[in-house]
Motif scaffolding. Structure first.
Motif, PDB file in Angstrom:
ATOM      1  N   ALA A   1       0.870  -1.183   0.000  1.00  0.00           N
ATOM      2  CA  ALA A   1       0.000   0.000   0.000  1.00  0.00           C
ATOM      3  C   ALA A   1       0.898   1.220   0.000  1.00  0.00           C
ATOM      4  O   ALA A   1       2.029   1.176   0.492  1.00  0.00           O
ATOM      5  N   ASN A   2       0.405   2.293  -0.578  1.00  0.00           N
ATOM      6  CA  ASN A   2       1.148   3.552  -0.586  1.00  0.00           C
ATOM      7  C   ASN A   2       0.893   4.316   0.707  1.00  0.00           C
ATOM      8  O   ASN A   2      -0.151   4.166   1.332  1.00  0.00           O
ATOM      9  N   LEU A   3       1.835   5.153   1.058  1.00  0.00           N
ATOM     10  CA  LEU A   3       1.719   5.973   2.259  1.00  0.00           C
ATOM     11  C   LEU A   3       0.692   7.070   2.032  1.00  0.00           C
ATOM     12  O   LEU A   3       0.797   7.834   1.078  1.00  0.00           O
ATOM     13  N   SER A   4      -0.288   7.150   2.892  1.00  0.00           N
ATOM     14  CA  SER A   4      -1.284   8.213   2.801  1.00  0.00           C
ATOM     15  C   SER A   4      -0.824   9.403   3.640  1.00  0.00           C
ATOM     16  O   SER A   4       0.049   9.274   4.502  1.00  0.00           O
ATOM     17  N   ALA A   5      -1.421  10.560   3.386  1.00  0.00           N
ATOM     18  CA  ALA A   5      -1.098  11.752   4.170  1.00  0.00           C
ATOM     19  C   ALA A   5      -1.417  11.522   5.645  1.00  0.00           C
ATOM     20  O   ALA A   5      -0.652  11.908   6.533  1.00  0.00           O
ATOM     21  N   ASP A   6      -2.528  10.861   5.908  1.00  0.00           N
ATOM     22  CA  ASP A   6      -2.945  10.574   7.281  1.00  0.00           C
ATOM     23  C   ASP A   6      -1.907   9.714   8.000  1.00  0.00           C
ATOM     24  O   ASP A   6      -1.512  10.002   9.127  1.00  0.00           O
ATOM     25  N   MET A   7      -1.443   8.675   7.317  1.00  0.00           N
ATOM     26  CA  MET A   7      -0.452   7.783   7.929  1.00  0.00           C
ATOM     27  C   MET A   7       0.882   8.509   8.092  1.00  0.00           C
ATOM     28  O   MET A   7       1.576   8.307   9.095  1.00  0.00           O
ATOM     29  N   ALA A   8       1.232   9.363   7.140  1.00  0.00           N
ATOM     30  CA  ALA A   8       2.476  10.135   7.244  1.00  0.00           C
ATOM     31  C   ALA A   8       2.447  11.019   8.489  1.00  0.00           C
ATOM     32  O   ALA A   8       3.457  11.149   9.191  1.00  0.00           O
ATOM     33  N   ILE A   9       1.308  11.609   8.776  1.00  0.00           N
ATOM     34  CA  ILE A   9       1.174  12.448   9.983  1.00  0.00           C
ATOM     35  C   ILE A   9       1.334  11.596  11.234  1.00  0.00           C
ATOM     36  O   ILE A   9       1.957  12.015  12.213  1.00  0.00           O
ATOM     37  N   ARG A  10       0.811  10.389  11.210  1.00  0.00           N
ATOM     38  CA  ARG A  10       0.955   9.490  12.366  1.00  0.00           C
ATOM     39  C   ARG A  10       2.434   9.177  12.614  1.00  0.00           C
ATOM     40  O   ARG A  10       2.897   9.194  13.751  1.00  0.00           O
ATOM     41  N   PHE A  11       3.187   8.900  11.527  1.00  0.00           N
ATOM     42  CA  PHE A  11       4.625   8.645  11.667  1.00  0.00           C
ATOM     43  C   PHE A  11       5.341   9.892  12.173  1.00  0.00           C
ATOM     44  O   PHE A  11       6.242   9.798  13.007  1.00  0.00           O
ATOM     45  N   GLU A  12       4.944  11.050  11.668  1.00  0.00           N
ATOM     46  CA  GLU A  12       5.557  12.303  12.120  1.00  0.00           C
ATOM     47  C   GLU A  12       5.346  12.492  13.617  1.00  0.00           C
ATOM     48  O   GLU A  12       6.295  12.802  14.350  1.00  0.00           O
ATOM     49  N   LYS A  13       4.134  12.292  14.075  1.00  0.00           N
ATOM     50  CA  LYS A  13       3.834  12.479  15.498  1.00  0.00           C
ATOM     51  C   LYS A  13       4.555  11.455  16.368  1.00  0.00           C
ATOM     52  O   LYS A  13       4.999  11.778  17.465  1.00  0.00           O
ATOM     53  N   ALA A  14       4.699  10.238  15.869  1.00  0.00           N
ATOM     54  CA  ALA A  14       5.317   9.184  16.674  1.00  0.00           C
ATOM     55  C   ALA A  14       6.844   9.241  16.659  1.00  0.00           C
ATOM     56  O   ALA A  14       7.474   8.989  17.686  1.00  0.00           O
ATOM     57  N   PHE A  15       7.432   9.575  15.494  1.00  0.00           N
ATOM     58  CA  PHE A  15       8.881   9.455  15.354  1.00  0.00           C
ATOM     59  C   PHE A  15       9.601  10.750  15.018  1.00  0.00           C
ATOM     60  O   PHE A  15      10.825  10.779  14.984  1.00  0.00           O
ATOM     61  N   GLY A  16       8.855  11.815  14.731  1.00  0.00           N
ATOM     62  CA  GLY A  16       9.466  13.117  14.503  1.00  0.00           C
ATOM     63  C   GLY A  16       9.902  13.407  13.078  1.00  0.00           C
ATOM     64  O   GLY A  16      10.292  14.528  12.785  1.00  0.00           O
ATOM     65  N   ILE A  17       9.844  12.425  12.186  1.00  0.00           N
ATOM     66  CA  ILE A  17      10.204  12.700  10.790  1.00  0.00           C
ATOM     67  C   ILE A  17       9.012  13.392  10.119  1.00  0.00           C
ATOM     68  O   ILE A  17       7.872  12.969  10.280  1.00  0.00           O
ATOM     69  N   LYS A  18       9.281  14.474   9.419  1.00  0.00           N
ATOM     70  CA  LYS A  18       8.212  15.296   8.849  1.00  0.00           C
ATOM     71  C   LYS A  18       7.375  14.517   7.837  1.00  0.00           C
ATOM     72  O   LYS A  18       7.906  13.806   6.989  1.00  0.00           O
ATOM     73  N   ALA A  19       6.068  14.693   7.932  1.00  0.00           N
ATOM     74  CA  ALA A  19       5.145  14.053   6.997  1.00  0.00           C
ATOM     75  C   ALA A  19       5.450  14.481   5.572  1.00  0.00           C
ATOM     76  O   ALA A  19       5.387  13.665   4.639  1.00  0.00           O
ATOM     77  N   ASP A  20       5.816  15.746   5.385  1.00  0.00           N
ATOM     78  CA  ASP A  20       6.148  16.255   4.048  1.00  0.00           C
ATOM     79  C   ASP A  20       7.299  15.455   3.439  1.00  0.00           C
ATOM     80  O   ASP A  20       7.279  15.111   2.254  1.00  0.00           O
ATOM     81  N   THR A  21       8.299  15.177   4.242  1.00  0.00           N
ATOM     82  CA  THR A  21       9.463  14.413   3.783  1.00  0.00           C
ATOM     83  C   THR A  21       9.049  13.003   3.395  1.00  0.00           C
ATOM     84  O   THR A  21       9.443  12.495   2.343  1.00  0.00           O
ATOM     85  N   LEU A  22       8.246  12.377   4.232  1.00  0.00           N
ATOM     86  CA  LEU A  22       7.789  11.015   3.947  1.00  0.00           C
ATOM     87  C   LEU A  22       6.973  10.970   2.657  1.00  0.00           C
ATOM     88  O   LEU A  22       7.142  10.063   1.844  1.00  0.00           O
ATOM     89  N   LEU A  23       6.110  11.955   2.460  1.00  0.00           N
ATOM     90  CA  LEU A  23       5.274  11.970   1.265  1.00  0.00           C
ATOM     91  C   LEU A  23       6.093  12.275   0.006  1.00  0.00           C
ATOM     92  O   LEU A  23       5.816  11.724  -1.058  1.00  0.00           O
ATOM     93  N   ARG A  24       7.111  13.125   0.133  1.00  0.00           N
ATOM     94  CA  ARG A  24       8.002  13.361  -1.017  1.00  0.00           C
ATOM     95  C   ARG A  24       8.742  12.076  -1.374  1.00  0.00           C
ATOM     96  O   ARG A  24       8.907  11.748  -2.559  1.00  0.00           O
ATOM     97  N   MET A  25       9.179  11.336  -0.368  1.00  0.00           N
ATOM     98  CA  MET A  25       9.850  10.060  -0.611  1.00  0.00           C
ATOM     99  C   MET A  25       8.898   9.083  -1.313  1.00  0.00           C
ATOM    100  O   MET A  25       9.294   8.383  -2.249  1.00  0.00           O
TER     101      MET A  25
END
Length: 79
Positions: free
Chosen positions: A30-54
């Motif tokens: 499955a692809n990373l959704s914006a919602d899931m990216a925010i969850r990773f950002e909140k849990a681990f500190g890596i920016k959702a924007d960075t994850l979504l660009r990746m």
């Protein structure tokens, strides 16, 4: 989630998502959704924007592998 030494089940519970949804993402099915990216950002500190660009970079690279199969001509505006 071996590097973090946390189980998929524990992380899914922490994120408030199903184990299946998280497992599907982590296994590349499955692809990373914006919602899931925010969850990773909140849990681990890596920016959702960075994850979504990746994610977008990865998806584009996958599409480029079969670009020759995409049959579209340049759009020419009628005079």
């Amino acid at each position: 989630m071996e590097p973090a030494q946390v189980s998929v089940t524990a992380l899914a519970e922490h994120f408030g998502v199903s184990r299946q949804a998280l497992s599907t993402l982590l296994n590349g099915n499955a692809n990373l959704s914006a919602d899931m990216a925010i969850r990773f950002e909140k849990a681990f500190g890596i920016k959702a924007d960075t994850l979504l660009r990746m994610q977008t970079t990865y998806e584009l690279a996958q599409a480029r592998e079969h670009e020759q199969d995409i049959k579209v001509e340049k759009f020419a505006k009628a005079a």
